[in-house]
Design a protein around this motif. Structure first.
Motif, PDB file in Angstrom:
ATOM      1  N   UNK A 164       0.831  -1.205   0.000  1.00  0.00           N
ATOM      2  CA  UNK A 164       0.000   0.000   0.000  1.00  0.00           C
ATOM      3  C   UNK A 164       0.869   1.259   0.000  1.00  0.00           C
ATOM      4  N   UNK A 165       1.898   1.271   0.840  1.00  0.00           N
ATOM      5  CA  UNK A 165       2.783   2.437   0.944  1.00  0.00           C
ATOM      6  C   UNK A 165       3.698   2.564  -0.276  1.00  0.00           C
ATOM      7  N   UNK A 166       4.258   1.457  -0.709  1.00  0.00           N
ATOM      8  CA  UNK A 166       5.150   1.508  -1.875  1.00  0.00           C
ATOM      9  C   UNK A 166       4.381   1.873  -3.141  1.00  0.00           C
ATOM     10  N   UNK A 167       3.139   1.418  -3.259  1.00  0.00           N
ATOM     11  CA  UNK A 167       2.321   1.784  -4.425  1.00  0.00           C
ATOM     12  C   UNK A 167       2.064   3.285  -4.477  1.00  0.00           C
ATOM     13  N   UNK A 168       2.123   3.945  -3.334  1.00  0.00           N
ATOM     14  CA  UNK A 168       1.954   5.398  -3.278  1.00  0.00           C
ATOM     15  C   UNK A 168       3.297   6.130  -3.414  1.00  0.00           C
ATOM     16  N   UNK A 169       4.371   5.363  -3.638  1.00  0.00           N
ATOM     17  CA  UNK A 169       5.677   5.959  -3.907  1.00  0.00           C
ATOM     18  C   UNK A 169       6.569   6.155  -2.694  1.00  0.00           C
ATOM     19  N   UNK A 170       6.253   5.554  -1.566  1.00  0.00           N
ATOM     20  CA  UNK A 170       7.054   5.737  -0.353  1.00  0.00           C
ATOM     21  C   UNK A 170       8.061   4.620  -0.178  1.00  0.00           C
ATOM     22  N   UNK A 171       9.240   4.996   0.299  1.00  0.00           N
ATOM     23  CA  UNK A 171      10.290   4.033   0.648  1.00  0.00           C
ATOM     24  C   UNK A 171       9.960   3.489   2.036  1.00  0.00           C
ATOM     25  N   UNK A 172       9.973   2.154   2.181  1.00  0.00           N
ATOM     26  CA  UNK A 172       9.684   1.506   3.457  1.00  0.00           C
ATOM     27  C   UNK A 172      10.913   0.705   3.882  1.00  0.00           C
ATOM     28  N   UNK A 173      11.436   1.013   5.070  1.00  0.00           N
ATOM     29  CA  UNK A 173      12.543   0.264   5.655  1.00  0.00           C
ATOM     30  C   UNK A 173      12.046  -0.416   6.913  1.00  0.00           C
ATOM     31  N   UNK A 174      12.207  -1.738   6.976  1.00  0.00           N
ATOM     32  CA  UNK A 174      11.806  -2.512   8.145  1.00  0.00           C
ATOM     33  C   UNK A 174      12.999  -3.310   8.652  1.00  0.00           C
TER      34      UNK A 174
END
Length: 190
Positions: A164-174
């Motif tokens: 959901x977040x990556x589809x909106x263009x956000x970088x996600x680091x976990x």
């Protein structure tokens, strides 16, 4: 991050196939040594990004956010789930549904702490369906701030938050990506 994975295995409890209890070190009691390592790990990835603020949501996101802020030397803002008498005007607000609590809260940040000049790291303890992160992103957008990335301590990769977040263009680091919580065991993505 090996220390976090080891802590999840030794101290985490699988309650259901979609619920992991980590209250002995993250969501109720805080392990400050682990939080310090988490702060350093995330900060090392963003030292060159000119981050000006860390934004999180109360309450379990505060500890990792503070340690990241300490490492980067920037303020930490936490979105409040309930307005106090001192927070009565000039507020950025968004609605957030909690996966584990099954409630929707209106979160708020004062406009005096977040501006269009800010470059933000959004931080949270868990990523499941992405609703808390989306709420924090909405507050940043209302202020005109730039969201550089979303930092998550524990991600439930079997839920749709990351996509959901990556589809909106956000970088996600976990730091810990969980593949499944089946048979009372935590299975990580390598």
């Amino acid at each position: 991050m090996k220390e976090l994975l080891d802590k999840i295995i030794s101290d985490g409890t699988v309650l259901e196939e979609d619920i992991l209890k980590v209250d002995s070190f993250l969501t109720h009691q805080i392990d400050p040594e682990l939080m310090s390592l988490i702060g350093k790990n995330f900060a090392d990835k963003y030292r060159d990004k000119k981050i000006t603020k860390i934004v999180t949501i109360e309450s379990s996101g505060i500890a990792p956010a503070v340690f990241i802020g300490l490492e980067l030397g920037v303020p930490v803002i936490f979105a409040r789930k309930q307005k106090s008498l001192t927070m009565n005007k000039e507020l950025l607000t968004a609605s957030v549904h909690s996966f584990t609590k099954k409630v929707t809260s209106e979160i708020s940040i004062s406009t005096k702490f977040l501006t269009s000049q800010d470059h933000v790291l959004v931080v949270d303890d868990f990523l499941a369906n992405g609703q808390a992160a989306l709420g924090l992103i909405e507050l940043c957008h209302q202020a005109g701030a730039t969201v550089e990335a979303i930092n998550i301590v524990i991600e439930k990769s079997f839920q749709n938050g990351r996509s959901l977040l990556e589809d909106k263009g956000y970088k996600v680091d976990s730091l810990a990506r969980i593949k499944s919580l089946k048979n009372n065991e935590v299975h990580f993505i390598e």
